[in-house]
Design a protein around this motif. Sequence first.
Motif, PDB file in Angstrom:
ATOM      1  N   ILE A 163      33.939  55.959   6.386  1.00 24.45           N
ATOM      2  CA  ILE A 163      34.455  57.155   5.703  1.00 24.45           C
ATOM      3  C   ILE A 163      35.901  57.337   6.125  1.00 24.45           C
ATOM      4  CG2 ILE A 163      34.161  59.652   5.439  1.00 24.45           C
ATOM      5  CD1 ILE A 163      31.186  59.162   6.260  1.00 24.45           C
ATOM      6  N   ILE A 164      36.783  57.400   5.144  1.00 18.19           N
ATOM      7  CA  ILE A 164      38.210  57.402   5.490  1.00 18.19           C
ATOM      8  C   ILE A 164      38.926  58.612   4.896  1.00 18.19           C
ATOM      9  CG2 ILE A 164      38.351  54.921   5.873  1.00 18.19           C
ATOM     10  CD1 ILE A 164      39.563  54.670   3.055  1.00 18.19           C
ATOM     11  N   PRO A 165      40.079  58.943   5.461  1.00 19.66           N
ATOM     12  CA  PRO A 165      40.824  60.113   4.990  1.00 19.66           C
ATOM     13  C   PRO A 165      41.855  59.740   3.943  1.00 19.66           C
ATOM     14  CG  PRO A 165      41.792  59.342   7.008  1.00 19.66           C
ATOM     15  CD  PRO A 165      40.706  58.369   6.659  1.00 19.66           C
ATOM     16  N   TRP A 166      42.654  60.729   3.595  1.00 19.33           N
ATOM     17  CA  TRP A 166      43.582  60.561   2.479  1.00 19.33           C
ATOM     18  C   TRP A 166      45.010  60.248   2.919  1.00 19.33           C
ATOM     19  CZ3 TRP A 166      46.663  64.338   4.174  1.00 19.33           C
ATOM     20  CH2 TRP A 166      46.089  65.457   4.775  1.00 19.33           C
ATOM     21  N   ASN A 167      45.265  60.233   4.229  1.00 23.57           N
ATOM     22  CA  ASN A 167      46.679  60.119   4.623  1.00 23.57           C
ATOM     23  C   ASN A 167      47.218  58.690   4.550  1.00 23.57           C
ATOM     24  OD1 ASN A 167      45.005  59.614   6.766  1.00 23.57           O
ATOM     25  ND2 ASN A 167      46.249  60.660   8.291  1.00 23.57           N
ATOM     26  N   ALA A 192      38.654  59.035   0.615  1.00 26.91           N
ATOM     27  CA  ALA A 192      38.779  60.495   0.516  1.00 26.91           C
ATOM     28  C   ALA A 192      38.893  60.885  -0.954  1.00 26.91           C
ATOM     29  CB  ALA A 192      40.006  60.956   1.288  1.00 26.91           C
ATOM     30  N   GLU A 193      38.398  62.061  -1.248  1.00 29.03           N
ATOM     31  CA  GLU A 193      38.335  62.476  -2.656  1.00 29.03           C
ATOM     32  C   GLU A 193      39.717  62.616  -3.295  1.00 29.03           C
ATOM     33  OE1 GLU A 193      37.087  63.768   0.050  1.00 29.03           O
ATOM     34  OE2 GLU A 193      36.703  65.916  -0.069  1.00 29.03           O
ATOM     35  N   TYR A 194      40.751  62.929  -2.492  1.00 30.64           N
ATOM     36  CA  TYR A 194      42.093  63.056  -3.076  1.00 30.64           C
ATOM     37  C   TYR A 194      42.698  61.700  -3.424  1.00 30.64           C
ATOM     38  CZ  TYR A 194      42.002  67.688  -0.792  1.00 30.64           C
ATOM     39  OH  TYR A 194      41.668  68.946  -0.381  1.00 30.64           O
ATOM     40  N   GLY A 241      39.143  61.033  10.362  1.00 31.27           N
ATOM     41  CA  GLY A 241      39.334  62.311   9.687  1.00 31.27           C
ATOM     42  C   GLY A 241      39.438  63.439  10.687  1.00 31.27           C
ATOM     43  N   SER A 242      39.009  64.605  10.272  1.00 32.84           N
ATOM     44  CA  SER A 242      39.201  65.780  11.128  1.00 32.84           C
ATOM     45  C   SER A 242      38.183  65.814  12.270  1.00 32.84           C
ATOM     46  CB  SER A 242      39.072  67.048  10.286  1.00 32.84           C
ATOM     47  OG  SER A 242      37.782  67.112   9.722  1.00 32.84           O
ATOM     48  N   THR A 243      38.573  66.479  13.330  1.00 34.01           N
ATOM     49  CA  THR A 243      37.687  66.592  14.495  1.00 34.01           C
ATOM     50  C   THR A 243      36.430  67.384  14.121  1.00 34.01           C
ATOM     51  OG1 THR A 243      39.499  66.325  16.045  1.00 34.01           O
ATOM     52  CG2 THR A 243      37.561  67.454  16.880  1.00 34.01           C
TER      53      THR A 243
HETATM   54  P1  NAI Z   1      38.066  65.639   6.458  1.00 35.54           P
HETATM   55  O1  NAI Z   1      37.769  65.245   7.841  1.00 35.54           O
HETATM   56  O2  NAI Z   1      37.259  66.716   5.838  1.00 35.54           O
HETATM   57  O3  NAI Z   1      37.960  64.377   5.483  1.00 35.54           O
HETATM   58  C1  NAI Z   1      38.004  63.056   5.886  1.00 35.54           C
HETATM   59  C2  NAI Z   1      36.923  62.260   5.149  1.00 35.54           C
HETATM   60  O4  NAI Z   1      35.634  62.725   5.533  1.00 35.54           O
HETATM   61  C3  NAI Z   1      36.960  62.388   3.648  1.00 35.54           C
HETATM   62  O5  NAI Z   1      36.610  61.158   3.075  1.00 35.54           O
HETATM   63  C4  NAI Z   1      35.894  63.429   3.361  1.00 35.54           C
HETATM   64  O6  NAI Z   1      35.349  63.335   2.080  1.00 35.54           O
HETATM   65  C5  NAI Z   1      34.864  63.083   4.393  1.00 35.54           C
HETATM   66  N1  NAI Z   1      33.970  64.172   4.789  1.00 35.54           N
HETATM   67  C6  NAI Z   1      34.193  65.516   4.714  1.00 35.54           C
HETATM   68  N2  NAI Z   1      33.121  66.180   5.178  1.00 35.54           N
HETATM   69  C7  NAI Z   1      32.208  65.258   5.550  1.00 35.54           C
HETATM   70  C8  NAI Z   1      30.907  65.337   6.135  1.00 35.54           C
HETATM   71  N3  NAI Z   1      30.332  66.500   6.417  1.00 35.54           N
HETATM   72  N4  NAI Z   1      30.257  64.194   6.399  1.00 35.54           N
HETATM   73  C9  NAI Z   1      30.835  63.006   6.143  1.00 35.54           C
HETATM   74  N5  NAI Z   1      32.052  62.876   5.596  1.00 35.54           N
HETATM   75  C10 NAI Z   1      32.738  63.988   5.301  1.00 35.54           C
HETATM   76  O7  NAI Z   1      39.575  66.006   6.359  1.00 35.54           O
HETATM   77  P2  NAI Z   1      40.247  66.950   5.267  1.00 35.54           P
HETATM   78  O8  NAI Z   1      39.421  68.129   4.938  1.00 35.54           O
HETATM   79  O9  NAI Z   1      40.598  66.118   4.133  1.00 35.54           O
HETATM   80  O10 NAI Z   1      41.506  67.449   6.062  1.00 35.54           O
HETATM   81  C11 NAI Z   1      41.396  68.595   6.898  1.00 35.54           C
HETATM   82  C12 NAI Z   1      42.147  68.401   8.169  1.00 35.54           C
HETATM   83  O11 NAI Z   1      41.630  67.268   8.860  1.00 35.54           O
HETATM   84  C13 NAI Z   1      43.610  68.076   8.013  1.00 35.54           C
HETATM   85  O12 NAI Z   1      44.377  69.204   7.866  1.00 35.54           O
HETATM   86  C14 NAI Z   1      43.882  67.380   9.300  1.00 35.54           C
HETATM   87  O13 NAI Z   1      44.113  68.315  10.313  1.00 35.54           O
HETATM   88  C15 NAI Z   1      42.619  66.621   9.587  1.00 35.54           C
HETATM   89  N6  NAI Z   1      42.680  65.221   9.175  1.00 35.54           N
HETATM   90  C16 NAI Z   1      42.879  64.286  10.117  1.00 35.54           C
HETATM   91  C17 NAI Z   1      42.999  62.976   9.768  1.00 35.54           C
HETATM   92  C18 NAI Z   1      43.205  61.909  10.778  1.00 35.54           C
HETATM   93  O14 NAI Z   1      43.687  60.856  10.420  1.00 35.54           O
HETATM   94  N7  NAI Z   1      42.839  62.103  12.000  1.00 35.54           N
HETATM   95  C19 NAI Z   1      42.955  62.552   8.391  1.00 35.54           C
HETATM   96  C20 NAI Z   1      42.675  63.609   7.447  1.00 35.54           C
HETATM   97  C21 NAI Z   1      42.576  64.881   7.862  1.00 35.54           C
END
Ligand code: NAI
Length: 778
Positions: A163-167, A192-194, A241-243
């Motif tokens: 599962i990967i993020p959008w950045n 990521a959905e975006y 992704g997010s913590t």
């Molecule tokens: P997110 O952590 O919600 O999304 C990352 C990925 O996880 C996406 O593919 C999303 O669809 C998936 N996801 C979301 N909820 C899930 C769940 N319950 N179970 C499994 N997969 C799930 O990040 P989001 O909402 O896009 O961004 C929010 C904040 O997260 C940002 O503002 C930033 O602070 C942080 N973030 C950190 C990243 C990193 O590289 N460490 C990358 C993206 C976001």
Amino acid sequence: MTVKEIFETMEYGPAPESAAEARAWLAGHDSRFGHFIDGSFTSPASGFDSRNPATGAHLAGLTQATQADVEAAVAAARKAQGKWAGLGGPGRARVLYAIARLLQKHARLFAVLETLDNGKPIRESRDIDIPLAQRHFYYHAGMAQLMEEALPDADPLGVCGQIIPWNFPLLMLAWKIAPALAMGNTVVLKPAEYTSLTALLFAEICQQAGVPSGVVNIVTGDGAVGEMLVAADVDKIAFTGSTTVGRRIREATAGSGKALTLELGGKSPYIVFDDADLDSAVEGLVDAIWFNQGQVCCAGSRLLVQESIAEAFHTRLTARMDTLRVGDPLDKCIDIGAVVDPVQHAAITRMVDANSAGTRHVAAIEMPAEGCFYPPTLITGLTPSDALMQEEIFGPVLVATTFRTPDEAVAIANNTRYGLAATVWTENVNLALDIAPKLTAGVVWVNATNLFDAAAPFGGVRESGFGREGGWEGLRAYTRPKRKTRALVRLDPPTGQGAPSDPVNRTAKMYVGGKQARPDSGYSQPIFGKSGTPLGHVGLGSRKDVRNAVEAAQAAAGWAGTTAHLRAQILYYIAENLSARADEFAHRINAMTSGRQGAKEVDASIQRLFSAAAWADKFDGQTQSVPIRGVALAMKEPVGVIAALCADEAPLLGLVSVMAPAIAMGNRVVLAASEPYPLAATDFYQVLDTSDVPGGVVNILTGRHADLAPTMAGHLNVDAVWSFSSSDLSAEIERASAGNLKRTWVNNGRATDWFSAQTGRFLAQSTEVKTVWVPYGE
Ligand code: NAI
């Protein structure tokens, strides 16, 4: 404007990259996409839109995966896995190499599509994201080639959910898929959905590269689809992704036996000492916090400047900020593009506007009239406790404070729940290399920032997650040791009656901070031999005892700074003293277990101590061959405080097998002795006492594992929890460990053969790699 005027102002003219090819590719799919399952695309179905954040324009319609889609993808991956692994390393290497070549061939299409979808400047997608993604496939084609030779004991895990993020959409895909495939796994990846478009283009590349059907599967959708994938029949989840979501995934996978790596958020310090090359340090900040609009997990988002130069530095920095160019991401002259989505823009705005501390400087630049753009922002004069110094903003916002001494810099830098990356600027190499190991971070850049490479392990400590991506460590996360295990059998304590025949009825104490300690509960329990013979009493450890032991271990932090030679000497000394009392221990083990293995177990324990002592100064890090003029040092650091529930069935060997490698690597341990047979452990602390082990390095508790485990797993000052208990507490431990995302190593109902256990696995679990990048030259 005349040429003369242009030379005078050095104003850039627009240099837009054409999006024609990318748009043609989208149009070729009617701008609607299904999933990529078992080698082909499914029909587009209902879902959501992908938009260009710079303009708000619709790019494509994507399909929200259903439970059935996720199951079909996992089933396809499962079906394909054996054959893919059976292809052998060299066979897989060719496929990975073909992917790398095709990524290279279509580099510009990928770069433009990425920029359209994500909003990042084309210069970055063209020069960083896509080349690094290619490099990852080339590097791992090499790893596949070498697997059988270099990792003869490694098997693939099986099916990996990713599962990967959008950045960094394509780059994160590459970080996940390349090592997984190289090691013989198959994958189901959810972008990521975006930002799903480059993943779907990548699916086409897989078709062209001859990736067998089912080896790579891509399902699109939001967090709900992520949750389905986490719950599916997969052998591993790799998440970036997010913590918050990382923690949820830790809880959801607890006790499932699924391997897990988490690459989460950060609030990485960027430390500028007074002797730094200030102009370079300012330029570094452009890459640290304005790269990818600050939407970088390892962004240097917390500026720490030495007080004596703070004013001068801030002046240069704000002057530089005022020359940054924000605008159309497809324009090659642009420094900063669009934030990924209005939702993220709103989140950044909310966080910054809620702050009233410090002084805010917003770059005095022209901003686009429309689109999802946020101006480069600096907030100075904050204190470490201010919310913006602690919370990840994930936007182009730099927060700053000052420090006076190197020690203070380290203290402020480490004052965070995260531990992903750090940057140090100083012209004094001795200072830089003194500071780097003291920073709580998985990656440290010296006089540079945001350098990445497939050969250099990347990942965090603390709440930035666990596991590494890249290098040899990254591979470990996609393999399991080749070996058969058997089911764990719960061992209940023998029961009996009466008091020990020994007239001096000694209750064995616990061992905390180098001293014998009575149980805080005030309770003790009788211990009987297998035939019901009373052997003595041990204390019933409770929450308070765990806390005392952790406190003692915390206080012994200096152990990590001792030389490996000294730690080896102490381990040899323990072995020597155990050897001197071998008969007594053998007798004790036989009495407790009614067995005849006592002498063998003592002998194996001595061997294990020797082995850990031997490794203490040989389980080294590496210098990674990264493509810069410089080195990346992969340094092995101790994990910290490790709490372990020791094996029930091997009362001495189980304890020594855990303790010896852990302390050899500089960790401190809190050990729960074998629950049914604790007396070998309580005798063992006399050996420790006579072997110069500093107080607090080894702490031994007795009592019920089920009582001790929750406090160990929930304690915020414990960095890792291991369980080899025959009471299978894996699920509880992993769930409770989510609080501070500590590392876990649990048996998941499988037994360990303690006589043949390899010290190497324990050493690997006892260390975490820190990558320190040191470029050469002026
Ligand atoms: P997110 O952590 O919600 O999304 C990352 C990925 O996880 C996406 O593919 C999303 O669809 C998936 N996801 C979301 N909820 C899930 C769940 N319950 N179970 C499994 N997969 C799930 O990040 P989001 O909402 O896009 O961004 C929010 C904040 O997260 C940002 O503002 C930033 O602070 C942080 N973030 C950190 C990243 C990193 O590289 N460490 C990358 C993206 C976001």
